[in-house]
Every structure is written in C-alpha cells, then in structure tokens.
Design an enzyme around this catalytic site. Sequence first.
Site, PDB file in Angstrom:
ATOM      1  N   ASP A 109     106.663  49.156  63.733  1.00  0.00           N
ATOM      2  CA  ASP A 109     105.329  49.740  63.857  1.00  0.00           C
ATOM      3  C   ASP A 109     105.326  50.984  64.754  1.00  0.00           C
ATOM      4  OD1 ASP A 109     102.702  49.857  63.280  1.00  0.00           O
ATOM      5  OD2 ASP A 109     102.068  48.273  64.645  1.00  0.00           O
TER       6      ASP A 109
HETATM    7  C1  LIG Z   1     116.177  52.312  54.285  1.00  0.00           C
HETATM    8  C2  LIG Z   1     115.334  51.807  55.386  1.00  0.00           C
HETATM    9  C3  LIG Z   1     115.745  50.544  55.960  1.00  0.00           C
HETATM   10  C4  LIG Z   1     114.250  52.525  55.826  1.00  0.00           C
HETATM   11  C5  LIG Z   1     113.280  52.137  56.864  1.00  0.00           C
HETATM   12  C6  LIG Z   1     112.444  53.336  57.193  1.00  0.00           C
HETATM   13  C7  LIG Z   1     111.232  52.973  58.009  1.00  0.00           C
HETATM   14  C8  LIG Z   1     111.250  53.341  59.450  1.00  0.00           C
HETATM   15  C9  LIG Z   1     110.178  52.386  57.450  1.00  0.00           C
HETATM   16  C10 LIG Z   1     108.919  52.037  58.164  1.00  0.00           C
HETATM   17  C11 LIG Z   1     107.846  51.981  57.171  1.00  0.00           C
HETATM   18  C12 LIG Z   1     106.483  51.615  57.578  1.00  0.00           C
HETATM   19  C13 LIG Z   1     105.577  51.630  56.424  1.00  0.00           C
HETATM   20  C14 LIG Z   1     106.103  51.303  58.852  1.00  0.00           C
HETATM   21  C15 LIG Z   1     104.690  50.951  59.221  1.00  0.00           C
HETATM   22  O1  LIG Z   1     104.122  51.608  60.244  1.00  0.00           O
HETATM   23  P1  LIG Z   1     103.885  53.155  60.560  1.00  0.00           P
HETATM   24  O2  LIG Z   1     105.148  53.626  61.076  1.00  0.00           O
HETATM   25  O3  LIG Z   1     103.276  53.780  59.396  1.00  0.00           O
HETATM   26  O4  LIG Z   1     102.933  53.019  61.760  1.00  0.00           O
HETATM   27  P2  LIG Z   1     101.704  53.763  62.415  1.00  0.00           P
HETATM   28  O5  LIG Z   1     100.838  54.367  61.364  1.00  0.00           O
HETATM   29  O6  LIG Z   1     101.102  52.569  63.037  1.00  0.00           O
HETATM   30  O7  LIG Z   1     102.237  54.732  63.411  1.00  0.00           O
END
Ligand SMILES: CC(C)=CCC/C(C)=C/CC/C(C)=C/COP(=O)(O)OP(=O)(O)O
Length: 286
Positions: free
Chosen positions: A42
Amino acid sequence: MSKSMDGLAEKLFGSSLLHMLKSLFRILSVGPIPNHIAFILDGNRRYAKKQNMAVSNGYRAGFMAVMSMLKYCYVLGVKYMTIYAFSIDNFKRRPEEVQYLMDLMLEKIEGLLHKESVVNQYGVRVHFVGNLKLLSEPVRVAAEKAMEATANNTNSTLLICVAYSSTDEIVHAVQASCHEKWNEIQELNANQLQNVEITKEIQELNQIIKLVDIERHMYMRLAPDPDMLIRTSGETRLSNFLLWQTTSCLLYSPKVLFPEIGLRHLIWAVLHFQRQYPHLEKKKQL
Ligand SMILES: CC(C)=CCC/C(C)=C/CC/C(C)=C/COP(=O)(O)OP(=O)(O)O
C-alpha cells in the site's frame, strides 16, 4: 545460514552488509521466525506524489521494494512470502493505470526468467495466485512460464497474487468442490446407485463437502497460512486479501509507504511477531 548460502548472500549483499545482516539474523533467530509473511503493497501512488514523480514510477519503486523484501526474507529464513500485486478491484482503476501496471507486470515477470534474476540466484519458486484467466494473454503466458521455470526451486516460495480477491478465491473453491462431488456422484450412479439415492446424496451435499475439499481448491493451497500480514502506510484493512487464510495471522501495519519499506521495518515486524508469538500459539490451541 549454510556455507553455500553464505557465498550466495555475500555475492548479493556485499561483505560488510552481509556481516551486519548475519549479526542481526543471529540476534533475531534466538526467537521464532515467521514461516510465511504476506504483504499488502500500500502507498505506491502516494509515494509517487510525495516524490513529485509519475504514478508509474511509484509502482516501479514498489517493485524494487518487493525484491528487497524477498532478499531480506530469504536471509532471515522466511520460507514463504506472498504479495498482493493486483486485486480484481484494481481493474476498475483508470485504463491507462491498469495498462501501465500490466505492462510493468509483464516486463518484471519476464525479468524473473533471466539467469541472474533474484529468484534464480536464490532458488525461489514463483507461484501466481488468482483468477489468472482475467489477465491478458501475454501476462498469463509469462506467468505460466515463470511458474514452470521455477517449479523445482526449493529454497523459498514467492506467491504473487494477481487478479486476486479473497471472496473470488472462496467462491471458486466452493464451486470446484461441488463440481468434483457432483462428478463423484455421477460416477457412483453409473456404477451402482439408483436415482432415488442420488437425490438423497445431493440433499446431503452440504454434509459431503468438507473443509479439506474446499481448501484443496484454494488458489493459495501451495502455502501454509501466513503467520504475519504486513500492510504498509498504516492502514489496517484487509481489502479482500487472504480472508480464509488469516484466521490466526498477526497484522502489522508500519506507517511507511510501500516503496520506502526497508530492512529496519522488517526487523521491527519480526520483533513484534516474536513478542506476540506465545499469545498467538496459545490462541491457536484454544
Ligand atoms: C511484477 C510485480 C510483482 C509487480 C508489483 C508492482 C506493484 C508495486 C504493485 C502494486 C499495485 C497496487 C495496485 C497497489 C495498491 O496501492 P497503491 O500503491 O495504488 O496505493 P495508494 O493509492 O494508496 O498510494
């Protein structure tokens, strides 16, 4: 750490960092080490905003943090690490954001196949968990290739939840169990039972399908239940992640955005686990 693992870790971390890690590891391993840690990644977008950079770079930084966590978990002796990389709900984000995340996923999954990738150097088995048919074909094919290529790695396991939601996993597992039982009943019918008995069997279906049948069809069946769930950015919601598997799991929620997570956060998390461990074990026995 064994001698061969020592050499490997030295190559990956450099000797002074390895020395520091080994000392920390020695102190921590006096207590219990979680066998399985799950992560809700997150705060990648908030990190991008904070750093004044494009959202896409926030996700890239998030992926780098995943790789660091994988290395630290490996050195600490954590056998299973699960990450919530993309939920079914995430498909509702802006199309260009979904597209970017899928492109990044494809690039990084293909990267896992390289000989020098972290998973190959560490001997990590990679498993993709979720409703994989919701993924585009190139991403699904890459995920399948990565699972096949790492199937014989035994040092640790990385479970990547994509197109995943816990309620979808449970519905899938219940449906698959019913399907399996229905086929068994049909087979019984072909061999010996009368129609009247089949009706009775169907009426008793709720007694026929057992917990173990459902668990056998869970996407997460490859791993034991997590001992600890780390959700960054101080949030304590489960967001439809591993609801079935977290009945006795410890939730830890450091106030740090996911790309900023580092070794010190993991050490605090393990120390927190060690403090709670006697209580957790007692609860499991009740
Ligand atoms: C290949 C692989 C394993 C990739 C992983 C890449 C990655 C970091 C994916 C996170 C994706 C995601 C939708 C996170 C959710 O919160 P957010 O980051 O959108 O949170 P926020 O809006 O709360 O800041």
